[in-house]
Scaffold this motif. Structure first.
Motif, PDB file in Angstrom:
ATOM      1  N   TRP A 199      26.783  -8.818 -45.162  1.00  0.00           N
ATOM      2  CA  TRP A 199      25.323  -8.863 -45.132  1.00  0.00           C
ATOM      3  C   TRP A 199      24.722  -7.629 -45.803  1.00  0.00           C
ATOM      4  O   TRP A 199      23.767  -7.733 -46.570  1.00  0.00           O
ATOM      5  CB  TRP A 199      24.827  -8.968 -43.692  1.00  0.00           C
ATOM      6  N   GLU A 200      25.285  -6.465 -45.516  1.00  0.00           N
ATOM      7  CA  GLU A 200      24.792  -5.243 -46.159  1.00  0.00           C
ATOM      8  C   GLU A 200      24.951  -5.306 -47.670  1.00  0.00           C
ATOM      9  O   GLU A 200      24.043  -4.960 -48.427  1.00  0.00           O
ATOM     10  CB  GLU A 200      25.536  -4.022 -45.610  1.00  0.00           C
ATOM     11  N   LEU A 260      18.755   2.950 -41.030  1.00  0.00           N
ATOM     12  CA  LEU A 260      18.260   1.578 -41.129  1.00  0.00           C
ATOM     13  C   LEU A 260      18.775   0.735 -39.977  1.00  0.00           C
ATOM     14  O   LEU A 260      19.878   0.975 -39.469  1.00  0.00           O
ATOM     15  CB  LEU A 260      18.696   0.935 -42.450  1.00  0.00           C
ATOM     16  N   VAL A 261      17.995  -0.246 -39.591  1.00  0.00           N
ATOM     17  CA  VAL A 261      18.420  -1.264 -38.631  1.00  0.00           C
ATOM     18  C   VAL A 261      18.391  -2.605 -39.349  1.00  0.00           C
ATOM     19  O   VAL A 261      17.355  -2.993 -39.912  1.00  0.00           O
ATOM     20  CB  VAL A 261      17.498  -1.308 -37.394  1.00  0.00           C
ATOM     21  N   PHE A 262      19.519  -3.311 -39.343  1.00  0.00           N
ATOM     22  CA  PHE A 262      19.599  -4.646 -39.932  1.00  0.00           C
ATOM     23  C   PHE A 262      19.726  -5.674 -38.814  1.00  0.00           C
ATOM     24  O   PHE A 262      20.327  -5.414 -37.771  1.00  0.00           O
ATOM     25  CB  PHE A 262      20.820  -4.772 -40.842  1.00  0.00           C
ATOM     26  N   ARG A 263      19.176  -6.849 -39.064  1.00  0.00           N
ATOM     27  CA  ARG A 263      19.302  -7.972 -38.131  1.00  0.00           C
ATOM     28  C   ARG A 263      19.596  -9.239 -38.930  1.00  0.00           C
ATOM     29  O   ARG A 263      18.773  -9.672 -39.746  1.00  0.00           O
ATOM     30  CB  ARG A 263      18.033  -8.160 -37.308  1.00  0.00           C
ATOM     31  N   ALA A 264      20.783  -9.799 -38.717  1.00  0.00           N
ATOM     32  CA  ALA A 264      21.140 -11.083 -39.321  1.00  0.00           C
ATOM     33  C   ALA A 264      21.068 -12.127 -38.225  1.00  0.00           C
ATOM     34  O   ALA A 264      21.710 -11.992 -37.179  1.00  0.00           O
ATOM     35  CB  ALA A 264      22.546 -11.027 -39.919  1.00  0.00           C
ATOM     36  N   ASN A 273      17.474 -17.403 -37.885  1.00  0.00           N
ATOM     37  CA  ASN A 273      16.134 -17.610 -38.436  1.00  0.00           C
ATOM     38  C   ASN A 273      15.791 -16.617 -39.545  1.00  0.00           C
ATOM     39  O   ASN A 273      14.636 -16.491 -39.936  1.00  0.00           O
ATOM     40  CB  ASN A 273      15.081 -17.541 -37.330  1.00  0.00           C
ATOM     41  N   GLY A 274      16.787 -15.878 -40.075  1.00  0.00           N
ATOM     42  CA  GLY A 274      16.525 -15.012 -41.209  1.00  0.00           C
ATOM     43  C   GLY A 274      17.236 -13.671 -41.134  1.00  0.00           C
ATOM     44  O   GLY A 274      17.911 -13.336 -40.162  1.00  0.00           O
ATOM     45  N   PHE A 275      17.073 -12.894 -42.198  1.00  0.00           N
ATOM     46  CA  PHE A 275      17.699 -11.588 -42.385  1.00  0.00           C
ATOM     47  C   PHE A 275      16.581 -10.563 -42.493  1.00  0.00           C
ATOM     48  O   PHE A 275      15.590 -10.783 -43.193  1.00  0.00           O
ATOM     49  CB  PHE A 275      18.530 -11.645 -43.669  1.00  0.00           C
TER      50      PHE A 275
END
Length: 238
Positions: free
Chosen positions: A178-179, A119-123, A126-128
């Protein structure tokens, strides 16, 4: 307001010393600016004094100092971190087993430890958001992104946070928070938009099989839906 004096152990009081006023046309394009002294009065009240035109050299020096003081401090970056900017942090999660929670009419209240793809997460400010990967190794800029195979997500990987607890800060130290905010909240419904999973009987049937452990020891990557975006494009904001 208190701030640390860079390069010493002393804590300095910060106070407003000047103000900049910008004058714009109706189309919001700035054409003129003035700088004003700020006088501190009794009870912490401040008064803005008469202004004078901003000098080009003084403006650039002010912006340079602000940029220098606002720059993030150097910190160790784990190999899972993919990109860091002023308003966003992006990281990668290896394929792994993690517990998920469901609370919806079609599946009921269920929880199980299931397989997850890379998975790739982006915090970001302008959002998660979250994206899935076909690769098991650390992605490259050319890696194709896939729809997140989860409920509570919108198009372009956006996560519907709802009542989930997520950190107020956006930095490398907050990644675990965040995760946790994503995985420890209950999946309640598939959001409108693009198809998230490729399954002949739909997303509810897919997740029932996942919760029942019917896919064996690997996440079924053929269920991932490709997006028209690479990791490099996501980082570049295209």
């Amino acid at each position: 307001m208190k701030g640390l004096d860079i390069g010493s152990d002393r804590v300095d009081e910060l106070a407003a010393t000047s103000a900049i006023l910008l004058y714009s046309r109706q189309d919001c394009s700035t054409v003129y600016g003035t700088v004003h002294p700020v006088a501190q009065g009794k009870g912490g009240r401040a008064t803005i004094g008469a202004g004078r035109p901003i000098e080009r050299r003084a403006l650039f020096e002010c912006l340079r100092e602000l940029a220098q003081n606002a720059a993030p401090k150097a910190e160790f970056l784990p190999e899972t971190v993919l990109a860091v900017s002023q308003d966003a942090v992006m990281w990668w999660c290896r394929p792994a087993t993690r517990r998920v929670f469901f609370d919806c009419q079609e599946i009921g209240r269920r929880s199980a430890v299931v397989l997850h793809p890379g998975l790739v997460f982006r915090a970001a400010s302008n959002g998660f958001s979250v994206f899935a990967l076909q690769e098991d190794s650390r992605p490259t800029p050319d890696s194709k992104l896939h729809e997140p195979p989860y409920f509570n997500t919108w198009d372009e990987g956006r996560i519907c946070i709802g009542s989930a607890y997520v950190p107020k800060r956006i930095d490398v130290e907050s990644i675990d928070g965040w995760e946790s905010g994503f995985f420890e909240s209950a999946f309640t419904h598939p959001n409108h938009g693009n198809k998230r999973v490729s399954h002949s009987n739909g997303e509810f049937a897919f997740w029932k099989k996942m919760l029942d452990g019917e896919y064996g020891e690997q996440f079924p990557k053929d269920a991932l839906v490709t997006m028209n975006m690479t990791l490099g494009e996501l980082i570049a904001g295209k």
